[in-house]
Design a protein around this motif. Structure first.
Motif, PDB file in Angstrom:
ATOM      1  N   ASP A  54       0.827  -1.205   0.000  1.00  0.00           N
ATOM      2  CA  ASP A  54       0.000   0.000   0.000  1.00  0.00           C
ATOM      3  C   ASP A  54       0.868   1.264   0.000  1.00  0.00           C
ATOM      4  OD1 ASP A  54      -2.386   1.409  -0.105  1.00  0.00           O
ATOM      5  OD2 ASP A  54      -2.589   1.493   2.084  1.00  0.00           O
ATOM      6  N   THR A  55       1.859   1.246  -0.877  1.00  0.00           N
ATOM      7  CA  THR A  55       2.745   2.399  -1.027  1.00  0.00           C
ATOM      8  C   THR A  55       3.042   2.556  -2.521  1.00  0.00           C
ATOM      9  OG1 THR A  55       4.747   3.478  -0.176  1.00  0.00           O
ATOM     10  CG2 THR A  55       4.914   1.126  -0.647  1.00  0.00           C
ATOM     11  N   ASN A  56       4.008   3.393  -2.835  1.00  0.00           N
ATOM     12  CA  ASN A  56       4.300   3.733  -4.217  1.00  0.00           C
ATOM     13  C   ASN A  56       5.743   3.364  -4.543  1.00  0.00           C
ATOM     14  OD1 ASN A  56       5.246   5.523  -6.408  1.00  0.00           O
ATOM     15  ND2 ASN A  56       3.145   6.298  -6.318  1.00  0.00           N
ATOM     16  N   ALA A  57       5.960   2.744  -5.693  1.00  0.00           N
ATOM     17  CA  ALA A  57       7.322   2.365  -6.103  1.00  0.00           C
ATOM     18  C   ALA A  57       8.224   3.586  -6.226  1.00  0.00           C
ATOM     19  CB  ALA A  57       7.287   1.595  -7.413  1.00  0.00           C
ATOM     20  N   ASP A  58       7.681   4.699  -6.684  1.00  0.00           N
ATOM     21  CA  ASP A  58       8.482   5.923  -6.794  1.00  0.00           C
ATOM     22  C   ASP A  58       8.940   6.408  -5.422  1.00  0.00           C
ATOM     23  OD1 ASP A  58       8.314   6.001  -9.571  1.00  0.00           O
ATOM     24  OD2 ASP A  58       6.476   7.203  -9.539  1.00  0.00           O
ATOM     25  N   TYR A  59       8.090   6.243  -4.418  1.00  0.00           N
ATOM     26  CA  TYR A  59       8.459   6.629  -3.046  1.00  0.00           C
ATOM     27  C   TYR A  59       9.604   5.756  -2.541  1.00  0.00           C
ATOM     28  CZ  TYR A  59       7.951   7.594   1.950  1.00  0.00           C
ATOM     29  OH  TYR A  59       8.178   7.953   3.259  1.00  0.00           O
ATOM     30  N   LEU A  63      13.288   7.209  -1.500  1.00  0.00           N
ATOM     31  CA  LEU A  63      13.961   6.984  -0.215  1.00  0.00           C
ATOM     32  C   LEU A  63      15.349   6.393  -0.427  1.00  0.00           C
ATOM     33  CD1 LEU A  63      11.083   5.535   1.984  1.00  0.00           C
ATOM     34  CD2 LEU A  63      12.237   7.727   2.290  1.00  0.00           C
ATOM     35  N   TYR A  64      15.440   5.402  -1.311  1.00  0.00           N
ATOM     36  CA  TYR A  64      16.737   4.781  -1.579  1.00  0.00           C
ATOM     37  C   TYR A  64      17.734   5.804  -2.110  1.00  0.00           C
ATOM     38  CZ  TYR A  64      20.414   2.368  -4.021  1.00  0.00           C
ATOM     39  OH  TYR A  64      21.651   1.994  -4.465  1.00  0.00           O
ATOM     40  N   LYS A  65      17.321   6.602  -3.083  1.00  0.00           N
ATOM     41  CA  LYS A  65      18.228   7.593  -3.675  1.00  0.00           C
ATOM     42  C   LYS A  65      18.668   8.631  -2.655  1.00  0.00           C
ATOM     43  CE  LYS A  65      16.533   7.015  -8.353  1.00  0.00           C
ATOM     44  NZ  LYS A  65      15.686   7.516  -9.416  1.00  0.00           N
ATOM     45  N   ARG A  66      17.748   9.067  -1.793  1.00  0.00           N
ATOM     46  CA  ARG A  66      18.107  10.046  -0.762  1.00  0.00           C
ATOM     47  C   ARG A  66      19.113   9.462   0.222  1.00  0.00           C
ATOM     48  NH1 ARG A  66      14.706  14.445   0.589  1.00  0.00           N
ATOM     49  NH2 ARG A  66      16.440  14.906   1.967  1.00  0.00           N
ATOM     50  N   LEU A  67      18.892   8.220   0.619  1.00  0.00           N
ATOM     51  CA  LEU A  67      19.801   7.584   1.574  1.00  0.00           C
ATOM     52  C   LEU A  67      21.144   7.262   0.938  1.00  0.00           C
ATOM     53  CD1 LEU A  67      17.273   5.238   3.352  1.00  0.00           C
ATOM     54  CD2 LEU A  67      18.510   7.150   4.395  1.00  0.00           C
ATOM     55  N   LYS A  68      21.136   6.889  -0.329  1.00  0.00           N
ATOM     56  CA  LYS A  68      22.371   6.517  -1.038  1.00  0.00           C
ATOM     57  C   LYS A  68      23.378   7.659  -1.044  1.00  0.00           C
ATOM     58  CE  LYS A  68      22.477   6.206  -5.538  1.00  0.00           C
ATOM     59  NZ  LYS A  68      22.318   5.786  -6.946  1.00  0.00           N
ATOM     60  N   THR A  69      22.897   8.897  -1.043  1.00  0.00           N
ATOM     61  CA  THR A  69      23.803  10.042  -1.097  1.00  0.00           C
ATOM     62  C   THR A  69      24.423  10.368   0.258  1.00  0.00           C
ATOM     63  OG1 THR A  69      22.035  11.644  -0.717  1.00  0.00           O
ATOM     64  CG2 THR A  69      22.507  11.053  -3.009  1.00  0.00           C
TER      65      THR A  69
END
Length: 99
Positions: A54-59, A63-69
């Motif tokens: 019940d969430t969104n793949a883009d979300y 999150l992954y991209k933000r954490l990766k940096t």
């Protein structure tokens, strides 16, 4: 939130942690697990799992991209941050002029 949604959100959190290379123990298999998680992020399967959760793949990707940096990520802190993102309800503050 149903138990099934909770389960799938936990699966997503683990996949993000794996993709970031955050593991509780050093192991030769960690690089393989990380590659599988990264491949999953790029696959169409992420859309199915995000629907189950019940969430969104883009979300999830956001999150992954933000954490990766981020530098110097730690497993526990990152896991708690992800739990907050997926499990803690957003608190709305309502202001009223009535007393």
């Amino acid at each position: 939130m149903t138990p099934e949604v909770t389960l799938w959100r936990s699966v997503i959190i683990q996949a993000i942690l794996d993709a970031l290379g955050l593991f509780p123990e050093p192991s030769y298999s960690n690089k393989f697990i990380q590659k599988e998680a990264l491949d999953w992020m790029k696959s169409g399967e992420i859309n199915t799992i995000s629907d189950y959760a019940d969430t969104n793949a883009d979300y999830i990707k956001h999150l992954y991209k933000r954490l990766k940096t981020q530098r110097h990520l730690r497993l526990f802190e990152t896991e708690e941050l992800l739990k907050n993102a997926f499990f803690r309800p957003r608190q709305l503050t309502v202001y009223s002029n009535e007393e």
